[in-house]
Design an enzyme around this catalytic site. Sequence first.
Site, PDB file in Angstrom:
ATOM      1  N   LYS A 181       5.291   3.635   1.773  1.00 34.25           N
ATOM      2  CA  LYS A 181       6.268   4.691   1.444  1.00 34.25           C
ATOM      3  C   LYS A 181       6.478   5.600   2.651  1.00 34.25           C
ATOM      4  CE  LYS A 181       4.622   6.327  -2.621  1.00 34.25           C
ATOM      5  NZ  LYS A 181       4.662   7.081  -3.859  1.00 34.25           N
ATOM      6  N   SER A 219       0.825  -1.205   0.000  1.00 28.23           N
ATOM      7  CA  SER A 219       0.000   0.000   0.000  1.00 28.23           C
ATOM      8  C   SER A 219       0.860   1.256   0.000  1.00 28.23           C
ATOM      9  CB  SER A 219      -0.949  -0.012   1.205  1.00 28.23           C
ATOM     10  OG  SER A 219      -0.454   0.832   2.219  1.00 28.23           O
ATOM     11  N   LYS A 220       0.207   2.338  -0.352  1.00 29.20           N
ATOM     12  CA  LYS A 220       0.867   3.647  -0.390  1.00 29.20           C
ATOM     13  C   LYS A 220       1.554   3.963   0.934  1.00 29.20           C
ATOM     14  CE  LYS A 220      -2.379   6.239  -3.165  1.00 29.20           C
ATOM     15  NZ  LYS A 220      -3.221   7.401  -3.284  1.00 29.20           N
ATOM     16  N   ARG A 221       0.948   3.458   2.015  1.00 22.24           N
ATOM     17  CA  ARG A 221       1.476   3.766   3.346  1.00 22.24           C
ATOM     18  C   ARG A 221       2.879   3.204   3.560  1.00 22.24           C
ATOM     19  NH1 ARG A 221      -3.963   3.720   4.253  1.00 22.24           N
ATOM     20  NH2 ARG A 221      -4.056   1.456   4.229  1.00 22.24           N
TER      21      ARG A 221
END
Length: 503
Positions: free
Chosen positions: A261, A257-259
């Site tokens: 990053k 997921s983006k998280r």
Amino acid sequence: MSASSQQNVRVRFAPSPTGYLHVGGARTVLFNWLLARQAGGKLVLRIEDTDQNRHVEDSVSKILDDLRWLGMTWDEGPEAGGDFGPYFQSQRLEIYNRYAQKLLEAGKAYYALETPEELAAMREASRTRTGGFRYPRPSPLPTIEQGLAALKAGRPAVVRFMMPGRDIVVRDDILGEVTMPADQLEDFVIVKSDGYPTYHFACVIDDALMEITHVLRGQEHLMNTPRHVALQEAMAFPTPRYAHLPVIFNMDGTKMSKRDKEKALREGRVPPEIEVHDFRASGYLPEALINFLALLGWSAGDDRERYTLEELVEAFRVERIGRTNAKFDREKLLAFNTQWGQTLPAERLGAALRDYAEVNGSPMAEADDALLARIGEACRGFRTLRDVENKVAFLFDADEAIEFDPKAVKKVLEKNEGEGYRVLEALLPELEALGDWSAASVERFMEEVCRKRDVQLGKVAQPVRVAVTGTTISPSIHDTLALLGRERTLKRLRRCIAERQTI
Ligand code: GLU
């Protein structure tokens, strides 16, 4: 789901403009694209922009740009137009309102008037209940007049869909029959207080009005599908064929997921690539990424791993999509990138380098097409285009501005009382006399020099490399000199010799 046996296949990719295109979305669009191409059908691109709070400025153009970079095209949608538009949900509000009215009048939906505080209190009160909170249908139901009056007075009034109160069966072409028990389904919101439809409502109406025949989307939407099926029944819409794609996981078993990053940044690590744009900016080739994405949950059933987009159109079958989670193996993706870099034509590598340079604002963007193609050719074997950029950075520095790596100077030029400098001094007049400056000619020249002096290539090549690039890493010495050109090479060699005392 055999697309070829089906007439008029219409599939859709329906991103929400909440940021860049996620790799999971890229795989979804790829599979839909393949299905459409195989069947001679149409891929519709629909922008699901009804959630005002999550809207991120510019994301539509970014998504379109990354789709194009991947080689994905759409037959209808933004820029392409089509007979089923508008293709932005925010421009279709009257359509959703019309259907909401119909459902209200038919008694299949009702206004619900709770304030957010009341809902929070209801949720809190049911916290200990097994199965969590389920909105209890009010009795008696608020009337349409009460709903309209509330809206007029600026009080909250959402429209909720009345679930039919029975189990809902979803037929999925990958997962088979999935049954959602009635007691897990509540009367969900279809129109919010601000008059905007929820995702479920707009999606179902648009899938029907856009005559979508097959819905391929991520498994994270599976729990939404029973609601969609119930809505389709209530509005007398046909149910498209559904196929839910396996969720993409990191190698450590966490969901990608983006998280990831943000977490990496917090921990002081280099953030992993998550969105398509990250891979693009890191120097992946779209051919490699597409090939890799195709194998996230799908295989032809043999050992074959390498596919072009055209070959995928031939080989792809929805029936061969797996049910289990797909693992995102970054090492494998890197290996794919290297392989694709080894086989793509030089012109194609040049174009990929131009895109990479433009996306990153790299000075490499100044190079013309021919030079970029030569650079690509000279750097085959790279892992990513970032490696290429680093390897040829010396070309884009001014001749008098290249910086010398002190370690390289010491080891290659100064060692043994300036042995490297002596090589340069001896070589300079011979290089000045070299007529043909092509890579092949420089290569012959270097071989000849080594033969005459009976030394290994490194003894000659490394001092030259350090003199013209400032480092010990660059393409082969003949490519390095050929790319740099005669004048610039000689200028740098002279400068290095002349500045010997001051380096
Ligand atoms: N807008 C939804 C999303 O981006 C689309 C889901 C669907 O394909 O129905 O996840």
